[in-house]
Scaffold this motif. Structure first.
Motif, mmCIF file in Angstrom:
data_model
loop_
_atom_site.group_PDB
_atom_site.id
_atom_site.type_symbol
_atom_site.label_atom_id
_atom_site.label_comp_id
_atom_site.label_asym_id
_atom_site.label_seq_id
_atom_site.Cartn_x
_atom_site.Cartn_y
_atom_site.Cartn_z
ATOM 1 N N TYR A 178 7.910 11.278 -2.378
ATOM 2 C CA TYR A 178 6.694 10.127 -2.380
ATOM 3 C C TYR A 178 6.867 9.608 -4.398
ATOM 4 C CZ TYR A 178 3.916 5.728 -2.032
ATOM 5 O OH TYR A 178 3.349 5.780 -2.978
ATOM 6 N N GLU A 179 6.280 11.514 -4.282
ATOM 7 C CA GLU A 179 5.328 11.660 -5.688
ATOM 8 C C GLU A 179 6.512 11.041 -6.816
ATOM 9 O OE1 GLU A 179 4.754 13.388 -3.115
ATOM 10 O OE2 GLU A 179 2.492 12.968 -2.891
ATOM 11 N N SER B 229 0.511 -1.671 0.153
ATOM 12 C CA SER B 229 -0.165 -0.122 0.207
ATOM 13 C C SER B 229 0.972 1.671 -0.224
ATOM 14 C CB SER B 229 -0.840 0.120 1.313
ATOM 15 O OG SER B 229 0.016 -0.199 2.775
ATOM 16 N N ASP B 230 0.071 2.181 -0.535
ATOM 17 C CA ASP B 230 1.006 3.517 -0.077
ATOM 18 C C ASP B 230 1.402 4.033 0.947
ATOM 19 O OD1 ASP B 230 0.461 4.131 -2.922
ATOM 20 O OD2 ASP B 230 -1.098 5.278 -2.377
ATOM 21 N N PHE B 231 0.737 3.086 2.333
ATOM 22 C CA PHE B 231 1.116 3.798 3.536
ATOM 23 C C PHE B 231 2.385 2.944 3.429
ATOM 24 C CE2 PHE B 231 0.663 2.501 7.949
ATOM 25 C CZ PHE B 231 0.702 3.458 8.540
ATOM 26 N N ALA C 286 8.300 3.207 4.819
ATOM 27 C CA ALA C 286 9.284 2.590 4.061
ATOM 28 C C ALA C 286 10.382 4.121 4.183
ATOM 29 C CB ALA C 286 9.342 1.847 3.374
ATOM 30 N N LEU C 287 9.946 4.694 3.299
ATOM 31 C CA LEU C 287 10.453 6.032 2.061
ATOM 32 C C LEU C 287 10.784 6.582 3.773
ATOM 33 C CD1 LEU C 287 11.677 7.860 -0.379
ATOM 34 C CD2 LEU C 287 9.443 8.969 0.004
ATOM 35 N N ARG C 288 9.911 7.205 4.793
ATOM 36 C CA ARG C 288 10.525 8.047 5.722
ATOM 37 C C ARG C 288 11.591 7.486 6.671
ATOM 38 N NH1 ARG C 288 4.873 8.952 6.101
ATOM 39 N NH2 ARG C 288 4.309 7.124 7.303
ATOM 40 N N PHE D 34 16.094 6.273 -1.536
ATOM 41 C CA PHE D 34 15.856 6.907 -2.195
ATOM 42 C C PHE D 34 15.403 8.511 -0.966
ATOM 43 C CE2 PHE D 34 14.010 3.713 -4.268
ATOM 44 C CZ PHE D 34 14.153 3.793 -5.811
ATOM 45 N N LYS D 35 16.142 8.084 -0.297
ATOM 46 C CA LYS D 35 16.002 8.876 0.902
ATOM 47 C C LYS D 35 16.114 10.438 0.068
ATOM 48 C CE LYS D 35 18.293 9.915 5.632
ATOM 49 N NZ LYS D 35 19.796 9.941 6.138
ATOM 50 N N ASP D 36 15.309 11.384 1.112
ATOM 51 C CA ASP D 36 15.949 12.430 0.809
ATOM 52 C C ASP D 36 14.352 13.401 -0.469
ATOM 53 O OD1 ASP D 36 16.197 13.584 3.850
ATOM 54 O OD2 ASP D 36 18.273 13.832 2.636
#
Length: 235
Positions: A196-197, A176-178, A183-185, A191-193
């Motif tokens: 998301y889009e 899911s997007d959630f 994971a990104l945060r 893909f740090k910093d």
């Protein structure tokens, strides 16, 4: 240019009288038979209950294992460019056996050919991401003489293995997007910093790849005792 030169030579020979052709271009004696050249060889023989047991041994060839080791090296941030080490060969071997085991198991509901093809294409994109680019993946294949058909067979194996894990173990192909935003945060992704889009598709491929790799490893650790594996020495 070379083809034109050959064609010109053939035309010149054809214009000569038969006697002149025999004199100017004598037929060479047949060459002695050359020694056979090994194009590939089996390096690993193994079997497991999932693949039919001892009556249906599985074989891994040198070229495909070397290609898979190259991919492991390309995905390794600490590897030297252009080289693969023992650890990459071991990782490639473990992954190959684990994927083959999973791809041999029945899936319920059985995937359609379209679903397998879709997952195989997703596996191709994921493989390119692991190799850090399509050009590097193709260069690794070319270095070991791996054809497009052989690469497709590898991708289909990965597709069936991933479908088994997703349907028979735990859903993991469609996070899911959630989940992806968490994971990104976390800062633990490549893909740090980044927004998301801007990275959502690549982040999803990376995240799914990580989950599949973890599930593959967990499955193989449990299955290892059932696998009988031997290294085939060169003759």
């Amino acid at each position: 240019m070379r083809r034109l030169g050959i064609f010109t030579t053939l035309l010149a020979l054809a214009s000569l009288p038969l006697g002149a052709r025999a004199q100017e271009a004598p037929v060479a004696p047949p060459a002695p038979p050359s020694a056979p050249v090994a194009l590939d060889r089996v390096v690993v023989r193994w079997h497991a209950p999932e693949t039919g047991g001892v009556r249906r041994p599985q074989f891994i060839f040198e070229r495909e294992l070397a290609f898979e080791a190259r991919i492991e090296a390309l995905a390794d941030p600490d590897a030297e460019p252009g080289l693969y080490r023992d650890r990459h060969i071991r990782a490639a071997l473990d992954r190959h056996v684990a994927e083959t085991l999973l791809a041999s198991l029945p899936i319920s509901p059985a995937p359609t050919s379209a679903e397998v093809a879709q997952r195989a294409e997703a596996a191709r994109i994921s493989l390119e991401q692991r190799a850090r680019g399509r050009a590097r993946l193709l260069a690794a294949a070319a270095a070991e003489g791996v054809s497009s058909d052989e690469l497709d067979a590898m991708l289909r194996r990965q597709a069936r293995a991933s479908l088994y894990l997703d349907r028979m173990v735990a859903p993991m192909l469609e996070p899911s997007d959630f989940e992806l935003k968490i994971a990104l945060r976390s800062g633990a992704t490549p893909f740090k910093d980044q927004r998301y889009e801007d990275v959502a598709p690549a982040l999803k491929r990376w995240y799914v790849g990580q989950r599949l790799a973890q599930a593959l490893d967990a499955y193989y650790q449990n299955a290892r005792a059932r696998v009988s594996l031997s290294i085939v020495s060169a003759r």
